[in-house]
Design a protein around this motif. Structure first.
Motif, mmCIF file in Angstrom:
data_model
loop_
_atom_site.group_PDB
_atom_site.id
_atom_site.type_symbol
_atom_site.label_atom_id
_atom_site.label_comp_id
_atom_site.label_asym_id
_atom_site.label_seq_id
_atom_site.Cartn_x
_atom_site.Cartn_y
_atom_site.Cartn_z
ATOM 1 N N LEU A 89 -8.439 -0.092 -12.658
ATOM 2 C CA LEU A 89 -8.301 -1.348 -11.919
ATOM 3 C C LEU A 89 -7.160 -1.274 -10.910
ATOM 4 N N LEU A 90 -6.073 -0.625 -11.270
ATOM 5 C CA LEU A 90 -4.964 -0.447 -10.325
ATOM 6 C C LEU A 90 -5.401 0.382 -9.125
ATOM 7 N N ARG A 91 -6.111 1.460 -9.385
ATOM 8 C CA ARG A 91 -6.568 2.336 -8.295
ATOM 9 C C ARG A 91 -7.506 1.602 -7.340
ATOM 10 N N ARG A 92 -8.264 0.656 -7.869
ATOM 11 C CA ARG A 92 -9.199 -0.117 -7.031
ATOM 12 C C ARG A 92 -8.506 -1.272 -6.327
ATOM 13 N N GLY A 93 -7.282 -1.586 -6.722
ATOM 14 C CA GLY A 93 -6.590 -2.722 -6.135
ATOM 15 C C GLY A 93 -7.138 -4.049 -6.612
ATOM 16 N N SER A 94 -7.721 -4.067 -7.790
ATOM 17 C CA SER A 94 -8.344 -5.269 -8.330
ATOM 18 C C SER A 94 -7.317 -6.342 -8.672
ATOM 19 N N ALA A 95 -7.731 -7.584 -8.512
ATOM 20 C CA ALA A 95 -6.888 -8.714 -8.915
ATOM 21 C C ALA A 95 -6.691 -8.738 -10.437
ATOM 22 N N ALA A 100 -4.537 -6.639 -16.696
ATOM 23 C CA ALA A 100 -4.981 -5.522 -17.543
ATOM 24 C C ALA A 100 -3.802 -4.669 -17.992
ATOM 25 N N VAL A 101 -2.830 -4.462 -17.113
ATOM 26 C CA VAL A 101 -1.629 -3.695 -17.494
ATOM 27 C C VAL A 101 -0.841 -4.466 -18.552
ATOM 28 N N ARG A 159 7.581 -5.638 -4.700
ATOM 29 C CA ARG A 159 7.120 -6.745 -3.869
ATOM 30 C C ARG A 159 5.605 -6.739 -3.711
ATOM 31 N N SER A 160 5.043 -5.593 -3.511
ATOM 32 C CA SER A 160 3.602 -5.486 -3.306
ATOM 33 C C SER A 160 3.038 -4.624 -4.443
ATOM 34 N N PRO A 161 2.707 -5.256 -5.574
ATOM 35 C CA PRO A 161 2.402 -4.482 -6.776
ATOM 36 C C PRO A 161 1.186 -3.570 -6.686
ATOM 37 N N LEU A 162 0.231 -3.880 -5.843
ATOM 38 C CA LEU A 162 -0.995 -3.087 -5.839
ATOM 39 C C LEU A 162 -1.047 -2.037 -4.752
ATOM 40 N N SER A 163 -0.127 -2.095 -3.803
ATOM 41 C CA SER A 163 -0.182 -1.068 -2.753
ATOM 42 C C SER A 163 0.408 0.219 -3.294
ATOM 43 N N ALA A 164 -0.261 1.304 -3.028
ATOM 44 C CA ALA A 164 0.198 2.604 -3.542
ATOM 45 C C ALA A 164 0.958 3.366 -2.498
#
Length: 164
Positions: A89-95, A100-101, A159-164
């Motif tokens: 889910l993290l890799r997909r950038g899912s809400a 889930a984490v 700040r931007s939790p889903l950007s890798a």
């Protein structure tokens, strides 16, 4: 002295993994996004299926007490699957990634605390047989990395939790 081998191994493991985490992992984790910081840890936890070895009398010296073996094995499997799902889910950038984490963190840490408690109460150290390395080496790493994941989730610097 042999009765101190496992507790001493666990304590030394916690000390060593804490030093590695404090000196190397946490400074790096604070410089990268939450997704980049926790994904490798989630993938490490996906290997927790190894806890199923507690169910195999050929791997353990004796058949382990089911009050320990069943919840430890299946709790580890559940944590492994939750870790894998959270990583995907993290890799997909899912809400759903951050919830889930959190779910993995709560379930995985609760499983770890339950397994340590039940193991302490119901399994003499020699009965672990070849699975001795799990509580002696792997459990301290898992506990330490759970703390890292929770710290990262609570760290406002991400700040931007889903950007890798």
């Amino acid at each position: 002295m042999t009765e101190l081998a496992l507790p001493l191994s666990i304590v030394l493991g916690l000390v060593i993994y804490t030093l590695v985490s404090r000196w190397y992992l946490w400074p790096w984790m604070r410089r990268v996004s939450l997704a980049e910081a926790v994904t490798p840890i989630l993938l490490f936890h996906a290997f927790r299926y190894i806890g199923l070895a507690f169910l195999l009398p050929g791997v353990t010296a004796e058949a382990l007490d089911p009050r320990f073996a069943l919840p430890a094995a299946y709790g580890d499997l559940a944590a492994a699957l939750l870790a894998l799902a959270a990583a995907l889910l993290l890799r997909r950038g899912s809400a759903l990634a951050i919830p889930a984490v959190w779910l993995f963190s709560v379930v995985g840490l609760a499983d770890m605390l339950n397994a340590v408690t039940q193991g302490w109460l119901h399994v003499p150290d020699p009965e672990f047989g070849a699975t001795y390395f799990i509580p002696a080496v792997v459990v301290p790493a898992l506990v330490t990395t759970h703390v890292l994941v929770i710290a990262a989730l609570l760290d406002v610097r991400h700040r931007s939790p889903l950007s890798a």
